[in-house]
Design an enzyme around this catalytic site. Structure first.
Site, PDB file in Angstrom:
ATOM      1  N   LYS A  23       0.928  -1.280   0.010  1.00  0.00           N
ATOM      2  CA  LYS A  23       0.007   0.004   0.151  1.00  0.00           C
ATOM      3  C   LYS A  23       0.954   1.367   0.095  1.00  0.00           C
ATOM      4  O   LYS A  23       0.646   2.254  -0.642  1.00  0.00           O
ATOM      5  CB  LYS A  23      -0.848   0.055   1.139  1.00  0.00           C
ATOM      6  N   ASN A  24       1.778   1.405   0.884  1.00  0.00           N
ATOM      7  CA  ASN A  24       2.589   2.519   0.958  1.00  0.00           C
ATOM      8  C   ASN A  24       3.643   2.672   0.050  1.00  0.00           C
ATOM      9  O   ASN A  24       4.418   3.736  -0.038  1.00  0.00           O
ATOM     10  CB  ASN A  24       3.315   2.347   2.531  1.00  0.00           C
ATOM     11  N   CYS A 119      -5.581   7.531   9.541  1.00  0.00           N
ATOM     12  CA  CYS A 119      -5.832   7.065  10.796  1.00  0.00           C
ATOM     13  C   CYS A 119      -5.130   7.969  12.006  1.00  0.00           C
ATOM     14  O   CYS A 119      -4.347   8.481  11.846  1.00  0.00           O
ATOM     15  CB  CYS A 119      -4.824   5.666  10.704  1.00  0.00           C
ATOM     16  N   ARG A 124      -0.198  14.118  12.395  1.00  0.00           N
ATOM     17  CA  ARG A 124       0.173  13.910  11.095  1.00  0.00           C
ATOM     18  C   ARG A 124       0.657  15.113  10.655  1.00  0.00           C
ATOM     19  O   ARG A 124      -0.052  15.567   9.415  1.00  0.00           O
ATOM     20  CB  ARG A 124      -0.569  13.173  10.092  1.00  0.00           C
ATOM     21  N   ASP A 309       4.281   0.291  12.180  1.00  0.00           N
ATOM     22  CA  ASP A 309       2.918  -0.468  11.696  1.00  0.00           C
ATOM     23  C   ASP A 309       2.892  -1.711  12.217  1.00  0.00           C
ATOM     24  O   ASP A 309       1.797  -2.701  12.183  1.00  0.00           O
ATOM     25  CB  ASP A 309       2.931  -0.301  10.201  1.00  0.00           C
ATOM     26  N   ARG A 401      -8.659  -0.695   4.637  1.00  0.00           N
ATOM     27  CA  ARG A 401      -8.168   0.287   3.891  1.00  0.00           C
ATOM     28  C   ARG A 401      -6.545  -0.585   3.594  1.00  0.00           C
ATOM     29  O   ARG A 401      -5.780   0.328   2.550  1.00  0.00           O
ATOM     30  CB  ARG A 401      -7.770   1.565   4.860  1.00  0.00           C
TER      31      ARG A 401
HETATM   32  N1  EPU Z   1       6.362  14.295  10.885  1.00  0.00           N
HETATM   33  C1  EPU Z   1       6.409  15.659  11.296  1.00  0.00           C
HETATM   34  N2  EPU Z   1       6.381  16.539  10.073  1.00  0.00           N
HETATM   35  C2  EPU Z   1       6.326  16.193   8.639  1.00  0.00           C
HETATM   36  C3  EPU Z   1       6.222  14.694   8.511  1.00  0.00           C
HETATM   37  C4  EPU Z   1       6.323  13.872   9.334  1.00  0.00           C
HETATM   38  O1  EPU Z   1       6.541  16.005  12.416  1.00  0.00           O
HETATM   39  O2  EPU Z   1       6.104  16.987   7.927  1.00  0.00           O
HETATM   40  C5  EPU Z   1       6.424  13.184  12.010  1.00  0.00           C
HETATM   41  C6  EPU Z   1       5.039  12.545  12.086  1.00  0.00           C
HETATM   42  O3  EPU Z   1       4.208  13.414  12.833  1.00  0.00           O
HETATM   43  C7  EPU Z   1       5.763  11.286  12.715  1.00  0.00           C
HETATM   44  C8  EPU Z   1       6.810  11.041  12.094  1.00  0.00           C
HETATM   45  O4  EPU Z   1       7.372  12.310  11.585  1.00  0.00           O
HETATM   46  O5  EPU Z   1       5.496  11.490  14.104  1.00  0.00           O
HETATM   47  C9  EPU Z   1       6.832  10.181  11.060  1.00  0.00           C
HETATM   48  O6  EPU Z   1       6.049  10.250  10.051  1.00  0.00           O
HETATM   49  P1  EPU Z   1       6.269  10.080   8.363  1.00  0.00           P
HETATM   50  O7  EPU Z   1       5.935  11.276   7.806  1.00  0.00           O
HETATM   51  O8  EPU Z   1       7.351   9.160   8.211  1.00  0.00           O
HETATM   52  O9  EPU Z   1       4.789   9.228   8.152  1.00  0.00           O
HETATM   53  P2  EPU Z   1       3.912   9.064   7.100  1.00  0.00           P
HETATM   54  O10 EPU Z   1       4.658   9.508   5.558  1.00  0.00           O
HETATM   55  O11 EPU Z   1       2.826   9.965   7.365  1.00  0.00           O
HETATM   56  C10 EPU Z   1       4.205   6.723   6.344  1.00  0.00           C
HETATM   57  C11 EPU Z   1       3.118   5.432   6.219  1.00  0.00           C
HETATM   58  C12 EPU Z   1       2.673   5.069   7.782  1.00  0.00           C
HETATM   59  C13 EPU Z   1       3.911   4.633   8.389  1.00  0.00           C
HETATM   60  C14 EPU Z   1       4.746   5.717   8.707  1.00  0.00           C
HETATM   61  C15 EPU Z   1       5.846   5.321   9.446  1.00  0.00           C
HETATM   62  C16 EPU Z   1       2.208   5.797   4.163  1.00  0.00           C
HETATM   63  C17 EPU Z   1       1.112   6.150   3.292  1.00  0.00           C
HETATM   64  N3  EPU Z   1       1.892   5.868   5.438  1.00  0.00           N
HETATM   65  O12 EPU Z   1       3.305   7.772   7.147  1.00  0.00           O
HETATM   66  O13 EPU Z   1       1.920   3.778   7.298  1.00  0.00           O
HETATM   67  O14 EPU Z   1       3.758   4.094  10.043  1.00  0.00           O
HETATM   68  O15 EPU Z   1       5.191   6.114   7.329  1.00  0.00           O
HETATM   69  O16 EPU Z   1       6.765   4.376   8.692  1.00  0.00           O
HETATM   70  O17 EPU Z   1       3.098   5.603   3.767  1.00  0.00           O
HETATM   71  C18 EPU Z   1      -0.069   2.667   7.937  1.00  0.00           C
HETATM   72  O18 EPU Z   1       0.389   1.790   6.740  1.00  0.00           O
HETATM   73  O19 EPU Z   1      -0.779   1.938   8.530  1.00  0.00           O
HETATM   74  C19 EPU Z   1       0.738   3.711   7.997  1.00  0.00           C
HETATM   75  C20 EPU Z   1       0.284   4.549   9.169  1.00  0.00           C
END
Ligand code: EPU
Length: 436
Positions: A23-24, A119, A124, A309, A401
């Site tokens: 998915k990601n 979620c 986020r 995750d 999802r």
């Molecule tokens: N963060 C910030 N500012 C930003 C971006 C991120 O403070 O601009 C913080 C977030 O709040 C969090 C941390 O950095 O505490 C990590 O967030 P990241 O950006 O890495 O996560 P994401 O891109 O929102 C993706 C996956 C998540 C997975 C995380 C960590 C996708 C669509 N989602 O989320 O997947 O947990 O990376 O590996 O790629 C899931 O599949 O259930 C899921 C939540």
């Protein structure tokens, strides 16, 4: 119509299941199709609701979307994009929808994208995404729930940007913004997650010049134009981990095929420490469930660390360990809603700040539960498979999802799981009014 799952626990989960596409990885690759006027065909597309939300978002801005269910391929043609403002109600449904901002800004010099949803597992934020766009010469304002970005000179300029902490989404977005920028960008402290590397691989096939893939420093030389390609998505490591845990928690024996164990190194190490038998052969990973389950200590971390995750799913396993396990959640600030639900099944789990303490119990028993998010849903499924008696689960839309055809696939491994579509008011439920 809302659904619920009825799971009769106590069955041994056994057999072979092929991994789905991740998915990601699929979601940002879909967004990357915006970067070219030629068709991009994506293979191994998982049939999950997040993919269909992203397809809708793309369709609404003018991308032609064709899905071939037999081949699990999506062909996306962004030749006729007619808007740089995807509908807010769709964007706010999931976090990854913000991935369209970078490609729109890169190709059209402009994007207006709603703050993403998804979620509820912690803040986020998108501040790193915005800082990276700004570094590349965009004016960005946040107004009325929208992030409005415009390249000052009509085209982004290559820049050096250091992510304050590792972020999967921000790295993906900045990389997609940089590929059509004028000049070279250097993105430091980039996320090394395999899904980010997979996106980079797809972009390179489209003609992007990216080096350092899989490392923390990505160097991107902007090009004038990208072209179409075919790209097969890598396997979903979180889904794979959940299937393997189903084998472990039911003293069963599950093999996930088409899966490179490198994607799950830290997780497989912990499973071995938990006294589960892990066998890696060719492109297959097999876990034979053993008793006693040994308690372990886990710290979630960015790749190649233990994936956040798989935190709730492995806690389900550890709830039946002989002894006390401790888990520290270092990525998301409030990924703990599932703890209360696991407790309904008899688990002795306590969350405090970002720590979880799991005291192993002898058995779990079926109960009505409510999945509060996607991976919590995975954890509750696992606990329900191991529990004595019947579990009825709400919140199935979260599981939909991210876990492709999960009922059929778990059933093929011996699980007793049925989906019932019924009006919720007909169900008797424990009071859960404050949970949403
Ligand atoms: N963060 C910030 N500012 C930003 C971006 C991120 O403070 O601009 C913080 C977030 O709040 C969090 C941390 O950095 O505490 C990590 O967030 P990241 O950006 O890495 O996560 P994401 O891109 O929102 C993706 C996956 C998540 C997975 C995380 C960590 C996708 C669509 N989602 O989320 O997947 O947990 O990376 O590996 O790629 C899931 O599949 O259930 C899921 C939540």
């Amino acid at each position: 119509m809302p659904s619920r799952l009825v799971i009769r626990g106590g069955k041994t989960i056994k057999g072979e299941v092929p991994a789905s596409g991740a998915k990601n990885s699929c979601l940002p690759v879909m967004a990357a199709s915006i970067l070219t006027s030629e068709p991009v065909t994506i293979g191994r597309v998982p049939d999950i609701s997040d993919v269909w939300v992203m397809a809708d978002i793309l369709r609404k801005i003018g991308v032609k979307v064709d899905y071939d269910p037999k081949l699990s391929t999506l062909t996306l043609n962004a030749a006729n994009i007619n808007s740089v403002k995807p509908p807010e109600h769709l964007v706010s449904r999931m976090n990854a929808s913000f991935d369209v901002a970078g490609p729109l800004l890169s190709r059209f010099g402009e994007a207006e994208v709603a703050m993403p949803g998804g979620c509820k597992i912690g803040q986020r934020r998108v501040n790193y995404h915005i800082s990276a766009f700004t570094a590349m010469g965009a004016d960005v304002i946040c107004e009325g729930g929208l992030v409005k970005a415009k390249a000052k000179t009509g085209r982004l300029k290559g820049a050096r940007y250091i992510f304050p902490t590792s972020s999967v989404g921000a790295t993906a977005n900045a990389m997609m913004a940089a590929v059509l920028a004028e000049g070279t960008s250097v993105l430091e402290n980039s996320a090394r997650e395999p899904e980010v590397a997979d996106l980079a691989t797809c972009l390179i096939k489209m003609g992007a010049k990216i080096s350092g893939v899989g490392t923390q420093t990505l160097t991107i030389e902007g090009v004038e134009k990208l072209h179409g390609t075919h790209h097969d998505i890598i396997s979903d490591r979180i889904e794979c981990g959940t299937f393997l845990l189903a084998g472990a928690i039911t003293e069963g024996d599950v093999t996930v095929t088409d899966f490179d164990s490198y994607l799950l190194g830290a997780f497989l190490e912990k499973l071995t420490k938990a006294n589960q038998e892990v066998i890696v052969k060719d492109n297959n990973v097999r876990v034979i469930g053993r008793r006693p389950i040994a308690p372990v200590e886990i710290f979630t971390a960015a790749f190649p660390g233990f994936p956040t995750d798989l935190h709730p799913p492995i806690v389900a396993l550890l709830s039946l360990a002989e002894g006390t396990s401790v888990l520290q959640e270092n990525i998301f600030s409030s990924r703990f809603m599932y703890v209360m639900e696991l407790a309904r099944l008899g688990a002795d789990v306590l969350s405090n700040d970002n720590h979880i303490r799991v005291r192993g119990v002898k058995k779990l028993t079926g109960a009505p539960v409510d999945a509060p998010d996607l991976r919590a849903g995975g954890a509750l499924l696992l606990a329900a498979f191991a529990a004595e008696g019947e579990t009825v689960m709400r919140g199935v839309r979260y599981i939909d999802r991210g876990y492709q055809h999960f009922e059929e696939r778990f059933r093929s491994l011996g699980a007793d799981i049925t989906r019932v579509n019924e009006p919720l008011e007909e169900l008797e439920w424990p009071d859960s009014a404050c949970r949403h």
